[in-house]
Design a protein around this motif. Structure first.
Motif, PDB file in Angstrom:
ATOM      1  N   ASN A   1       0.574   5.102   4.732  1.00 50.06           N
ATOM      2  CA  ASN A   1       1.186   4.417   5.898  1.00 50.06           C
ATOM      3  C   ASN A   1       0.498   4.454   7.208  1.00 50.06           C
ATOM      4  O   ASN A   1       0.932   3.797   8.233  1.00 50.06           O
ATOM      5  CB  ASN A   1       2.812   4.961   5.928  1.00 50.06           C
TER       6      ASN A   1
ATOM      7  N   LEU B   1       7.090   7.107   0.104  1.00 51.35           N
ATOM      8  CA  LEU B   1       7.213   5.767  -0.585  1.00 51.35           C
ATOM      9  C   LEU B   1       8.571   4.941   0.081  1.00 51.35           C
ATOM     10  O   LEU B   1       8.218   4.012   0.135  1.00 51.35           O
ATOM     11  CB  LEU B   1       7.588   6.114  -2.155  1.00 51.35           C
TER      12      LEU B   1
ATOM     13  N   SER C   1       6.941   3.370   2.828  1.00 53.84           N
ATOM     14  CA  SER C   1       6.247   2.370   2.749  1.00 53.84           C
ATOM     15  C   SER C   1       7.008   1.067   2.690  1.00 53.84           C
ATOM     16  O   SER C   1       6.529   0.085   3.309  1.00 53.84           O
ATOM     17  CB  SER C   1       5.398   2.594   1.257  1.00 53.84           C
ATOM     18  N   LEU C   2       8.225   1.000   2.020  1.00 49.86           N
ATOM     19  CA  LEU C   2       8.913  -0.212   1.771  1.00 49.86           C
ATOM     20  C   LEU C   2       9.602  -0.390   3.398  1.00 49.86           C
ATOM     21  O   LEU C   2       9.692  -1.483   3.715  1.00 49.86           O
ATOM     22  CB  LEU C   2       9.872   0.177   1.036  1.00 49.86           C
TER      23      LEU C   2
ATOM     24  N   SER D   1       6.887  -1.836   5.683  1.00 50.00           N
ATOM     25  CA  SER D   1       6.472  -3.384   5.207  1.00 50.00           C
ATOM     26  C   SER D   1       7.437  -4.205   5.730  1.00 50.00           C
ATOM     27  O   SER D   1       7.122  -5.219   6.306  1.00 50.00           O
ATOM     28  CB  SER D   1       6.546  -3.122   3.672  1.00 50.00           C
TER      29      SER D   1
ATOM     30  N   HIS E   1       1.064  -1.221  -0.019  1.00 54.56           N
ATOM     31  CA  HIS E   1       0.081  -0.006  -0.081  1.00 54.56           C
ATOM     32  C   HIS E   1       0.794   1.187   0.110  1.00 54.56           C
ATOM     33  O   HIS E   1       1.300   1.706   0.972  1.00 54.56           O
ATOM     34  CB  HIS E   1      -0.952  -0.035   1.144  1.00 54.56           C
ATOM     35  N   TRP E   2       1.136   1.702  -1.180  1.00 58.15           N
ATOM     36  CA  TRP E   2       2.029   2.918  -1.294  1.00 58.15           C
ATOM     37  C   TRP E   2       1.451   3.952  -0.678  1.00 58.15           C
ATOM     38  O   TRP E   2       0.434   4.660  -1.199  1.00 58.15           O
ATOM     39  CB  TRP E   2       2.574   3.058  -2.702  1.00 58.15           C
ATOM     40  N   GLY E   3       2.374   4.667   0.152  1.00 59.59           N
ATOM     41  CA  GLY E   3       2.175   6.101   0.679  1.00 59.59           C
ATOM     42  C   GLY E   3       0.911   6.142   1.811  1.00 59.59           C
ATOM     43  O   GLY E   3       0.772   7.057   2.370  1.00 59.59           O
TER      44      GLY E   3
ATOM     45  N   LYS F   1       7.954   2.944  -6.967  1.00 56.23           N
ATOM     46  CA  LYS F   1       6.688   2.186  -6.906  1.00 56.23           C
ATOM     47  C   LYS F   1       6.903   0.823  -7.667  1.00 56.23           C
ATOM     48  O   LYS F   1       6.194  -0.123  -7.790  1.00 56.23           O
ATOM     49  CB  LYS F   1       5.384   2.795  -7.471  1.00 56.23           C
TER      50      LYS F   1
END
Length: 307
Positions: free
Chosen positions: A33, A266, A269-270, A273, A29-31, A225
């Motif tokens: 958060n 972004l 996000s990684l 995760s 789910h990008w951005g 992305k």
């Protein structure tokens, strides 16, 4: 663009593979958060007073210290550089065994997970595998300066004779530079396998983090992305998984904060995760250990009654 050649009736036919897959092979789910970040902030270990100890290891310059700084930056909403980092990627800058706690927003308490950083795995001048094994069992005290010639001895002041549960490692994280993963020597791979076997025997969950993905793959540098569409990254991860034995669903590509001075959703996000999965692994380990301890206690009670 990848290109392969195949002989076709005396001629050579070339097939071009685009650098990006048509669909991402993993969902993120990008951005968006906030909910995931709140989940991390609200996390409490199943045993009161316990924390998840996360040990980072890997080749020199892979980005272990930078990952710690990136996680703290994410959680504290501004750039932090608590773990010292050096721009020399070929020699380990970290010489001591260090524990890093991340303060919560109230400034009075800490998140219930801690990171441990250590010297990198090098062929000749790196941390000894036996020292890594001692850290897994909680025998190494904070600030121990690694000796390249001999492992930490029992009579050393930094040897923890009776480690508590909080001294022991709950999650082992291998940090790998995506630029150099395919050039890892057989000696380094063997060291990783030796450490992994020890962690396996202790029941410690293991994950891997691929760093510097933006430097290794132009398509990712252009658009972060596309990380889970990048064909060559997926192939590298698959080869790495086969080489060291870590399953694909336990490998997470990230971009650490390095040259940035402001946060990027972004990038976050990684990092988020990977951090979330690490916490899940630690939580599962604590719950399993708790369950096994109860079973052992129950069986001992049964034996006593039946004797």
């Amino acid at each position: 663009m990848l290109m392969c050649y195949f002989p076709v009736m005396g001629a050579v036919k070339s097939i071009f593979y685009p650098p990006l897959l048509s669909e991402p092979w993993r969902t993120i789910h990008w951005g968006d958060n906030q909910s995931a970040l709140q989940h991390v902030k609200d996390y409490k270990p199943p045993t009161e007073g316990q924390h998840i100890r996360i040990l980072l290891y890997g080749p020199a310059g892979a980005g272990k210290s930078s990952f710690i700084n990136s996680v703290e930056s994410l959680l504290r909403k501004r750039m932090y550089r608590q773990a010292l980092v050096d721009s020399n990627f070929y020699k380990s800058f970290t010489k001591e065994y260090r524990t890093y706690k991340i303060p919560k927003e109230d400034g009075q308490t800490f998140y219930p997970f801690v990171f441990n950083d250590m010297m990198g795995l090098e062929i000749r001048d790196g941390v000894l595998v036996d020292d890594v094994k001692l850290t897994l069992r909680g025998h190494m005290k904070d600030s121990y300066e690694f000796n390249l010639k001999s492992k930490l001895s029992v009579d050393d002041a930094f040897y923890n004779m009776i480690p508590s549960t909080n001294d022991k490692v709950q999650v082992l994280v291998l940090v790998i530079d995506a630029n150099t993963v395919s050039m890892m020597s057989n000696e380094i791979v063997q060291k990783i396998r030796d450490i992994r076997r020890e962690a396996r025997d202790l029941g410690i969950p293991q994950v891997a983090i691929f760093t510097k993905i933006d430097e290794a793959f132009p398509e990712i540098k252009k658009n972060l992305k596309d990380v889970y569409k990048a064909r060559y990254l997926k192939e590298k991860m698959e080869q790495f998984s086969a080489d060291v034995g870590i399953p694909m669903n336990c490998i997470f590509p990230v971009k650490n904060y390095h040259e940035e001075i402001t946060l990027n959703s972004l990038v976050d996000s990684l990092i988020l995760s990977a951090l979330t999965e690490i916490i899940h692994c630690g939580d599962d380990y604590i719950n399993l250990k708790k369950s096994n301890d109860r079973l052992t206690h129950f069986n001992k009670g049964q034996t006593g009654c039946m004797s």
